[in-house]
Design an enzyme around this catalytic site. Sequence first.
Site, PDB file in Angstrom:
ATOM      1  N   THR B  14      37.934  13.514  19.790  1.00  0.00           N
ATOM      2  CA  THR B  14      37.147  12.143  19.474  1.00  0.00           C
ATOM      3  C   THR B  14      38.552  11.095  19.035  1.00  0.00           C
ATOM      4  OG1 THR B  14      36.655  12.844  17.389  1.00  0.00           O
ATOM      5  CG2 THR B  14      35.029  13.080  19.190  1.00  0.00           C
ATOM      6  N   VAL B 134      44.809   9.776   5.250  1.00  0.00           N
ATOM      7  CA  VAL B 134      44.042   9.626   3.721  1.00  0.00           C
ATOM      8  C   VAL B 134      43.039   8.531   4.304  1.00  0.00           C
ATOM      9  CG1 VAL B 134      44.197   9.228   1.342  1.00  0.00           C
ATOM     10  CG2 VAL B 134      46.081  10.490   2.430  1.00  0.00           C
ATOM     11  N   GLY B 189      25.498  15.465  11.147  1.00  0.00           N
ATOM     12  CA  GLY B 189      26.545  15.318  11.603  1.00  0.00           C
ATOM     13  C   GLY B 189      27.622  14.892  10.580  1.00  0.00           C
ATOM     14  N   GLU B 192      30.294  19.605   8.699  1.00  0.00           N
ATOM     15  CA  GLU B 192      30.909  20.476   9.899  1.00  0.00           C
ATOM     16  C   GLU B 192      30.039  21.794   9.430  1.00  0.00           C
ATOM     17  OE1 GLU B 192      33.625  20.122  11.558  1.00  0.00           O
ATOM     18  OE2 GLU B 192      34.298  18.354  10.878  1.00  0.00           O
ATOM     19  N   LYS B 207      44.425  15.248   0.693  1.00  0.00           N
ATOM     20  CA  LYS B 207      44.832  13.665   0.562  1.00  0.00           C
ATOM     21  C   LYS B 207      45.392  13.403  -0.852  1.00  0.00           C
ATOM     22  CE  LYS B 207      40.816  13.228   3.460  1.00  0.00           C
ATOM     23  NZ  LYS B 207      39.401  13.069   3.517  1.00  0.00           N
ATOM     24  N   GLY B 309      35.744   9.529  11.036  1.00  0.00           N
ATOM     25  CA  GLY B 309      35.285   8.633  12.145  1.00  0.00           C
ATOM     26  C   GLY B 309      36.455   8.756  13.247  1.00  0.00           C
TER      27      GLY B 309
END
Lengths: 438, 438
Positions: B14, B134, B189, B192, B207, B309
């Site tokens: 994605t 990050v 969603g 995971e 991070k 995202g």
Amino acid sequence: MSEAFRLGIAGLGTVGAGVVRLLTEHAALIETRAGRPIEVVAVSARERTKDRGIDLSSYHWCNDPVELAHLDGIDAVAEVIGGSDGPALDLARESLGHGRSLVTANKAMIAQHGLDLAQRAEANSAGLLFEAAVCAGTPILQTLREGMVGNRIDRIEGILNGTSNYILSAMERQGEDFGEVLAEAQRLGYAEADPALDVDGGDAAHKLAILAALAFGVEPRFCEVEIEGIRDIRAADIMQAERLGYSVRLVAMADMERQGDSPARLLQRVRPCLLPAHHPLASIDGPTNAVLAHGDYAGPILIQGAGAGSESTASAIVSDVVALARGETRPAFAVPATSLAGVKCADSGEREARYYLRFVVADRPGVLAELAAAMRDARVSIQSLIQEGESVGPEESGIMIALVTHKAPARNVRDALARLQGAASIVEPPLAMPILMD
Amino acid sequence: MSEAFRLGIAGLGTVGAGVVRLLTEHAALIETRAGRPIEVVAVSARERTKDRGIDLSSYHWCNDPVELAHLDGIDAVAEVIGGSDGPALDLARESLGHGRSLVTANKAMIAQHGLDLAQRAEANSAGLLFEAAVCAGTPILQTLREGMVGNRIDRIEGILNGTSNYILSAMERQGEDFGEVLAEAQRLGYAEADPALDVDGGDAAHKLAILAALAFGVEPRFCEVEIEGIRDIRAADIMQAERLGYSVRLVAMADMERQGDSPARLLQRVRPCLLPAHHPLASIDGPTNAVLAHGDYAGPILIQGAGAGSESTASAIVSDVVALARGETRPAFAVPATSLAGVKCADSGEREARYYLRFVVADRPGVLAELAAAMRDARVSIQSLIQEGESVGPEESGIMIALVTHKAPARNVRDALARLQGAASIVEPPLAMPILMD
């Protein structure tokens, strides 16, 4: 080690002195990060002998700041004189015209002469950077220009004036009226002796015009910002808003309407608004500044921090100086000045919102009917009405009536208020604040 | 018009597909801002024929991503394969070793191999950029590296894992326990199928190690992050904290202790904490990420936005690609890899805080005395005690006792809990959360 980057500083008030102090205190750190030392080599200010707590003896002194534009051995000039015109503008024009990069904290100058200066910079391959002009050391310009470079941005909202936000937060906390809190803010150094530029919205409007130009790729148009300040807000309005679940904040907003992909009409407004608790700007308290930029890929990005202060402003100036020292010269407003679109003003009258309206009226029969009739005739429908017993206004001659409207175009709300203008029952001019993000 | 900047993309999940879509959709905008077009010229992924909703026909196809390191006619590679080792690392090493700039979203790889990769990049004059690693498209690395370049930063706090924050916010809102909310988050969603990396703190730790390296100028040390996740938090803990005026958040914190100006000891922790309402991270809700960096000149700067995202991540990758296209190559961790300090771990046991402690104990006489004795022997003094009647724990075999301590070193709190280990009256392992910013 690479050659030093040599800086001239025009203006040695608290900000200019702060830049000297920062570059001295963090010289090693900055050299490692910039890849070369940054040295102040020349300065200019009004009084040479004033004690600023910094040692100026090793810097070349210029009586006239404009000399810094031409003095040999300078790579860039930092302008912290201030003022939209006069010596600051002379220096900026001369420097850029001479191909010398300029870093400035001068929001008034950039908001009003930014396009001309950007064109000069590009024509002469000079850099023009002004991170410090908006929210001081809170790096919002860089976030828009670089971090969000891949995004189309069509909306920006911000709390851009720390003094106003300090006053509104304090009114909220202390339940005191504008005048009292302003006097306190002046005592504490949060407000200037002449607070007009801050509390009447002009300062926020300067910053908004810069943000809008940079985020949307349009010419900066300070003169087209619709401005309303916070003087007319009463503690009672803030309490009323709080009861309804809102904070009152002076919000600067810019919206880009597009035709296809091209900028078409721009709306820029600075005005007090009611913000629901979940609005990211609702919790911004005290002198803090914050900007919310809506990217179509990155989503909403909020950045907040100090919006003023000599150290914070120095931090922004130094970040611009480091970018120049690294050889990064980019267009001042993110795209070449020739690519900045000249757009029309959008009609704010078309914008719909729910409104908080507050009237101070004579306490006699029929007044409410008069208000309601004006609203009806202007096609503004009332959602809820709050009548306060409290006597307010000149010599406590009136009582307060607050109401929340259903969604209505701003034009209709203005029309309703115009219909009431001059009405004998209205003791002082009404207050209208839109409710954001319903 | 300047020559196009040519990009190879490794990985077409994605995120990779999002990068292709963004570069296509905003090609004109990006060209104006970058000063040159950016073109995807080659791609690599596992399956060539999978329908990704984008047209790949004009791109050169590589079966092996590592081919992108050597393929002619590419200016930089974007790696979005993922995984700290394997093909992603092979590609990164080959590309940088070959002098080809690399943009990556791979936090695990940078947290664990960042130093080696930065050295390779510098040795071969290649750029290595990882803004997307990050907080996705929320430009925090750039803010630290550029916007705050003139600042010494000694403390960073962040909410770096959207899944955990989503779960904690939902537990707070819905009053449900971890397991229920996790299952819901998985359905929606937000989590995971295997949520371990998110809810056990590993992702936030990756991070944090990157942020700390960049902000403090130290080698990234993922392996030294003290990590605690959110699985053991009950809805009752969150309610209790709320009653006391706090929010529970999984906070990633890094503190630099200096000797004079030089980095000396580094403390990196990811753990659930209680935040008072006025803490800037307390109001961060849902999957949002936020970082608070304390600059000595700029003051505290907060930046918040989506932390994950495909579109947000693509936004960050494109911002790095644009920087490369503009010819801006800077050290990966803000200073040359050779200047990154190798620091010791600070002793977290010395850190003082008030603590929220929660026990599930057998409902019988003397249990409270046992707890109190352990606290006394470990020199932890109790500020307030909350005994809940509620039966909890395995087969509802216990009752909950929560308490807030006075300020105490973490070591003493650990000691108190150790003294209670194995006690028959303790039905399940106790929970300890520090209270921040008291």
